[in-house]
Structures are given as C-alpha cells and as structure tokens.
Scaffold this motif. Structure first.
Motif, mmCIF file in Angstrom:
data_model
loop_
_atom_site.group_PDB
_atom_site.id
_atom_site.type_symbol
_atom_site.label_atom_id
_atom_site.label_comp_id
_atom_site.label_asym_id
_atom_site.label_seq_id
_atom_site.Cartn_x
_atom_site.Cartn_y
_atom_site.Cartn_z
ATOM 1 N N GLU A 142 59.554 -10.495 -10.359
ATOM 2 C CA GLU A 142 59.396 -10.716 -8.658
ATOM 3 C C GLU A 142 58.566 -9.565 -8.088
ATOM 4 O O GLU A 142 58.790 -8.774 -7.436
ATOM 5 N N GLY A 143 57.119 -9.658 -8.772
ATOM 6 C CA GLY A 143 56.232 -8.791 -8.189
ATOM 7 C C GLY A 143 55.863 -7.608 -8.796
ATOM 8 O O GLY A 143 56.324 -7.382 -10.023
ATOM 9 N N LYS A 144 54.730 -6.811 -8.709
ATOM 10 C CA LYS A 144 54.174 -5.862 -9.413
ATOM 11 C C LYS A 144 55.184 -4.637 -9.769
ATOM 12 O O LYS A 144 55.179 -3.987 -10.919
ATOM 13 N N ARG A 145 56.023 -4.205 -8.859
ATOM 14 C CA ARG A 145 56.963 -3.109 -9.024
ATOM 15 C C ARG A 145 58.016 -3.727 -10.075
ATOM 16 O O ARG A 145 58.332 -2.818 -10.904
ATOM 17 N N ASP A 146 58.505 -4.775 -9.895
ATOM 18 C CA ASP A 146 59.484 -5.444 -10.780
ATOM 19 C C ASP A 146 58.898 -5.314 -12.345
ATOM 20 O O ASP A 146 59.581 -5.121 -13.291
ATOM 21 N N LEU A 147 57.740 -5.807 -12.052
ATOM 22 C CA LEU A 147 56.991 -5.699 -13.527
ATOM 23 C C LEU A 147 56.927 -4.632 -14.035
ATOM 24 O O LEU A 147 57.360 -4.324 -15.279
ATOM 25 N N GLU A 148 56.544 -3.646 -13.478
ATOM 26 C CA GLU A 148 56.326 -2.056 -13.929
ATOM 27 C C GLU A 148 57.452 -1.569 -14.273
ATOM 28 O O GLU A 148 57.803 -0.780 -15.228
ATOM 29 N N VAL A 149 58.709 -1.762 -13.645
ATOM 30 C CA VAL A 149 59.744 -1.184 -14.218
ATOM 31 C C VAL A 149 60.324 -2.019 -15.388
ATOM 32 O O VAL A 149 61.109 -1.087 -15.988
ATOM 33 N N SER A 150 59.985 -3.364 -15.325
ATOM 34 C CA SER A 150 60.587 -3.865 -16.624
ATOM 35 C C SER A 150 59.947 -3.626 -17.880
ATOM 36 O O SER A 150 60.471 -3.835 -18.867
ATOM 37 N N TYR A 207 40.681 0.344 -13.501
ATOM 38 C CA TYR A 207 40.686 1.386 -14.552
ATOM 39 C C TYR A 207 41.859 2.431 -14.324
ATOM 40 O O TYR A 207 42.682 2.463 -15.316
ATOM 41 N N ASP A 208 42.373 2.619 -13.088
ATOM 42 C CA ASP A 208 43.415 3.439 -12.949
ATOM 43 C C ASP A 208 44.602 2.700 -13.191
ATOM 44 O O ASP A 208 45.895 3.170 -13.860
ATOM 45 N N LEU A 209 44.558 1.464 -12.573
ATOM 46 C CA LEU A 209 45.869 0.401 -12.901
ATOM 47 C C LEU A 209 45.979 0.216 -14.495
ATOM 48 O O LEU A 209 47.070 0.198 -14.971
ATOM 49 N N LYS A 210 45.023 0.041 -14.863
ATOM 50 C CA LYS A 210 45.014 -0.011 -16.443
ATOM 51 C C LYS A 210 45.548 0.877 -17.214
ATOM 52 O O LYS A 210 46.485 0.910 -18.246
ATOM 53 N N ASP A 211 45.129 2.108 -16.857
ATOM 54 C CA ASP A 211 45.852 3.485 -17.442
ATOM 55 C C ASP A 211 47.132 3.775 -17.233
ATOM 56 O O ASP A 211 47.753 3.960 -18.166
ATOM 57 N N HIS A 212 47.552 3.325 -16.079
ATOM 58 C CA HIS A 212 48.885 3.298 -15.660
ATOM 59 C C HIS A 212 49.920 2.655 -16.468
ATOM 60 O O HIS A 212 50.950 2.669 -17.174
ATOM 61 N N LEU A 213 49.316 1.162 -16.618
ATOM 62 C CA LEU A 213 50.040 0.101 -17.488
ATOM 63 C C LEU A 213 50.098 0.445 -18.777
ATOM 64 O O LEU A 213 51.261 0.432 -19.752
#
Length: 189
Positions: free
Chosen positions: A37-45, A72-78
């Motif tokens: 359900e969105g980027k926040r839900d994805l990152e928690v999961s 680049y920052d987003l990819k590093d975070h993931l």
C-alpha cells in the motif's frame, strides 16, 4: 525451486508485470508478485519478507517509483534494507519517476489501449522522447487520456507494450536486470 519474488509498491505495477514477465521469464521459474500500500508499506515490509522467506532458491526484486527522491539515495536506502535482512543479492529497480513513464515510453501502446490514434504522433514530440525526465508522468498521461486510472490504466496498457521499443530508460534497465537474473538462475539449475 527457482522463484522470483517481486516486492512492489502498488497494484498497478503488478498489473504490468503479470503481462510482461511471462514474455521474459521461462515457465520453470515461478514469479510471485507481492503488492504493498505505497512506498512506506513496501519499505517496512522488505526486511520482514526477505528474512522470513523459506525458499533458498528465491531471488528478490524490489520495484518502486522514484517520485521526487534522488534515485541514487533511494537505491542506497533500499540496498541497505536488503543487506540488513541478509539479502544483498536482491535486485532493486526504480521506475523514473513513476510507472506511467514506462507507458509514455511506448505511445503506440497507450494509443491502442485507449483507442486514441492521435496519440501515436506524440511519441516524436520532444516532451515524450525521454519520458523518464517527466516528473509528473501520471499527470501527463491523465491529460492525454482523461479516463486514465492507475490500476485500470496499467491493465489496459500492459498488453500493448512493445518490450523492444520502449523509450523509457528505466523500463529498459528493469528488463535487462530481470533477464540477467533469469540467465543466472537458469545456469545455476
């Protein structure tokens, strides 16, 4: 069992992958599409799913829209989330800036999906030559197709996408990454 597990930001990406993955992934590799359900839900999961997945033959693909983040920052975070979960080998792909840029990269597909033949000629317009540069691809698509909705639109456009002729760089990078993983999985088995 060879398995490709896709962790997706939203349902519209699932609709696209349901159509294009059978074209590039052989049937002996199963694909699992998990939407969030969105980027926040994805990152928690991400850490939970990567740690809990029981199949040692599984490979993970994380797909998210860039939106306004630095790619680049987003990819590093993931990548950090995947590494912390013990799956540094996960493939991370970012749709620049949104999934709709992949659609605008193939104006023929949009034209056919919505039966709007006048859209075909827009592919030569400067604005649409590099759709990844559009910061508001969904908004641009809605200006062209007033009835466009995210999930229904993805379902309509996906069957018409030409995988070899899309102008979206992030779409081509996504396909290349999947093909590389599939090639490696095929050689390993």
């Amino acid at each position: 069992m060879n398995e490709l597990v896709f962790l997706l930001e939203e349902a519209s990406m699932r609709e696209v992958l349901k159509v294009i993955l059978p074209q590039i992934v052989p049937p002996e590799i199963s694909c699992v599409l998990i939407t969030h359900e969105g980027k926040r839900d994805l990152e928690v999961s991400i850490p939970r799913k990567l740690r809990a997945w029981q199949n040692p033959g599984a490979r993970f693909v994380i797909v998210r829209d860039q939106d306004m983040a630095n790619c680049y920052d987003l990819k590093d975070h993931l990548r950090t989330l995947c590494t912390q979960a013990g799956r540094r080998d996960s493939l991370i792909r970012i749709a620049c800036h949104e999934l709709e840029a992949w659609f605008l990269g193939d104006m023929q597909a949009v034209s056919r999906a919505f039966e709007l033949p006048q859209l075909k000629k827009l592919s030569e317009k400067r604005k649409f030559r590099e759709p990844d540069l559009l910061g508001n691809a969904a908004e641009e698509l809605q200006k062209l197709v007033r009835r466009y909705k995210k999930v229904g639109g993805a379902r309509a456009v996906a069957p018409h996408l030409d995988l070899a002729a899309n102008r979206s760089h992030s779409f081509r990078v996504f396909l290349a990454g999947i093909r590389r993983i599939v090639d490696a999985m095929t050689k390993e088995s």
